[in-house]
Design an enzyme around this catalytic site. Structure first.
Site, PDB file in Angstrom:
ATOM      1  N   HIS A  86      -9.718  18.042  -0.817  1.00 46.84           N
ATOM      2  CA  HIS A  86      -9.142  18.165   0.524  1.00 46.84           C
ATOM      3  C   HIS A  86      -9.682  19.375   1.281  1.00 46.84           C
ATOM      4  CE1 HIS A  86      -6.650  16.802   3.610  1.00 46.84           C
ATOM      5  NE2 HIS A  86      -5.458  17.202   3.202  1.00 46.84           N
ATOM      6  N   ASP A 144     -14.737  -3.533   6.074  1.00 53.69           N
ATOM      7  CA  ASP A 144     -15.191  -4.777   5.449  1.00 53.69           C
ATOM      8  C   ASP A 144     -16.540  -4.523   4.779  1.00 53.69           C
ATOM      9  OD1 ASP A 144     -16.051  -7.304   4.755  1.00 53.69           O
ATOM     10  OD2 ASP A 144     -15.474  -8.235   6.657  1.00 53.69           O
TER      11      ASP A 144
END
Length: 443
Positions: free
Chosen positions: A164, A386
């Site tokens: 992070h 996708d």
């Protein structure tokens, strides 16, 4: 317990390793405060592709191309010892060491085992995520990004863990969008080069020197306690409209001024704290992760890469939160976010350097009942990723940095909906699921 067989684990490096201009990324106080925080974990569930498409090979090859653009993810954390003042400094070395890619199979698990009608999350789900128990400082030896592709009976889950300090939610999902585009069409000619956040804290000397005593011993890894329960609460477009109407009715704001995220956050905050067993005079807090990109002066590029998050907080008493109503709770969150200025961020950074208090785990071990932590955002376009065999059918958060009251917000699969992946103590969850007032605003 699900059976998972790990087929392979490999390091994927950028396709073209060009070191020019990529050698070093200095870390800001906002980054360094996360030195002992777990890697962030997220995951996407997909329908199962045709094995004839060789999708594992395609994922690995396209990842190499994506890392050439998002090169910080292929680097490592480096530490420099400053003997003159007994301190250390950290930076991201963009050396192209690579990201971890894991291929696993779990034939005993189906999509229905993960997407339960009641929104409950099975305990075994944690093994579908890499980097469990790994903290930001472990990036000295561990990859800054790891991905685990698990083939299920009728689906595929891509779980990932990332450091992070290197990136926030906006950056990781931009990376995923790029990776999926390359995987689906094999082209990268029209993709823009990466814009880094830069050193946006004016007047500060870099690298920042941290006393050795603050970095010598990493706190023990804190695994997700079995006492925590996970639940995904689904808010339909109608649910959210009703919440916003209730806010308007109580405080008189026009509907278009009521943020869906803030309305749902206020509803979750009031409902969870109501069942946390706290006294009326005790303090309660709502933390909200704020993207600073467009709040800084001058603002940063909306698409810039890095960790640009500030944790803001609203504090009140349990009694006031309960008695004042949803509209009031919404207004506290809204006013806090509207009041944040560039000066607040500058003062935070300067104070952190003067009096370093590195966050040890999550947002503090004491916050198990008195707080909620709002993270992620329904603005992230998680369902547009996708890879060539269909869009995701669900998004989930992994178990890292989990304390009771952690709320991870995602957009729902239907337009205008919000899913909240919540981590709660069992007794709080039981009471919440019996709360008619809460459930009537949750689909």
């Amino acid at each position: 317990m699900a059976d998972v067989t790990f087929i392979s684990s490999s390091i994927v490096r950028p396709q073209i390793i060009n070191q020019e201009g990529r050698e070093k990324i200095h870390l800001t106080p906002f980054d360094l405060n996360l030195l002992y925080v777990d890697y962030t974990q997220r995951g996407l569930l997909f329908p199962k592709p045709d094995p004839e498409t060789h999708f594992i090979s395609r994922l690995r090859t396209s990842l190499s191309s994506a890392l050439d653009i998002y090169f910080p993810f292929a680097g490592r954390l480096n530490k420099v010892e400053n003997h003159e003042d007994e301190t250390v400094s950290f930076y991201i070395n963009c050396d192209g060491s690579g990201a971890k890619f894991i291929h696993a199979v779990s034939d005993s698990v189906s999509v229905s085992d993960l997407l339960r009608p009641d929104g409950s999350v099975p305990d075994f789900f944690r093994i579908f995520y890499p980097m469990n128990g790994v903290k930001s400082i472990d990036g000295l030896s561990e990859p800054l990004l790891a991905l685990q592709v698990t083939e299920m009976r009728d689906g595929v889950f891509i779980g990932f863990g990332y450091n992070h300090m290197v990136a926030d939610g906006a950056s990781i999902w931009n990376f995923f969008r790029t990776w999926s585009k390359i995987c689906s069409n094999g082209q990268r000619e029209n993709l823009q080069p990466l814009a880094l956040k830069g050193l946006f804290v004016d007047g500060m000397d870099f690298p920042i020197h941290i006393p050795v005593s603050d970095t010598e011993t990493s706190p023990p890894s804190r695994e997700l306690s079995p006492t925590f329960k996970e639940r995904v609460f689904h808010f339909t477009k109608r649910n959210i409209s009703d919440l916003k109407a209730k806010v308007n009715g109580e405080i008189g704001l026009r509907d278009h001024k009521v943020s869906s995220l803030q309305a749902v956050s206020a509803h979750m905050w009031r409902s969870i704290i109501r069942h946390s067993g706290l006294n009326q005079e005790e303090k309660t807090r709502c933390f909200v992760a704020v993207d600073l990109r467009q709040r800084l002066n001058p603002p940063l590029d909306k698409e810039c890469f890095g960790h640009v998050i500030y944790n803001s907080v609203v504090t009140t008493t349990v009694g006031e939160l309960h008695d004042q109503g949803l509209g009031w709770a919404f207004l506290q969150i809204n006013n806090m976010l509207r009041s944040l200025t560039n000066e607040d961020y500058r003062i935070y950074a300067e104070n952190w350097v003067r009096n370093m208090k590195i966050q040890k785990s999550g947002l503090g071990s004491k916050m198990t009942r008195d707080s909620v932590i709002v993270s992620s955002s329904p603005r992230f376009e998680v369902y547009d990723n996708d890879f060539g065999w269909g869009k995701p059918i669900a998004v989930r958060a992994g178990p890292s940095n989990s304390i009771s009251g952690k709320l991870v917000f995602f957009r729902g699969i239907e337009e205008g909906c919000i899913d909240v992946h919540a981590f709660l103590l069992p007794d709080v969850l039981v009471k919440l699921l019996a709360d008619v007032e809460f459930l009537e605003k949750c689909g």
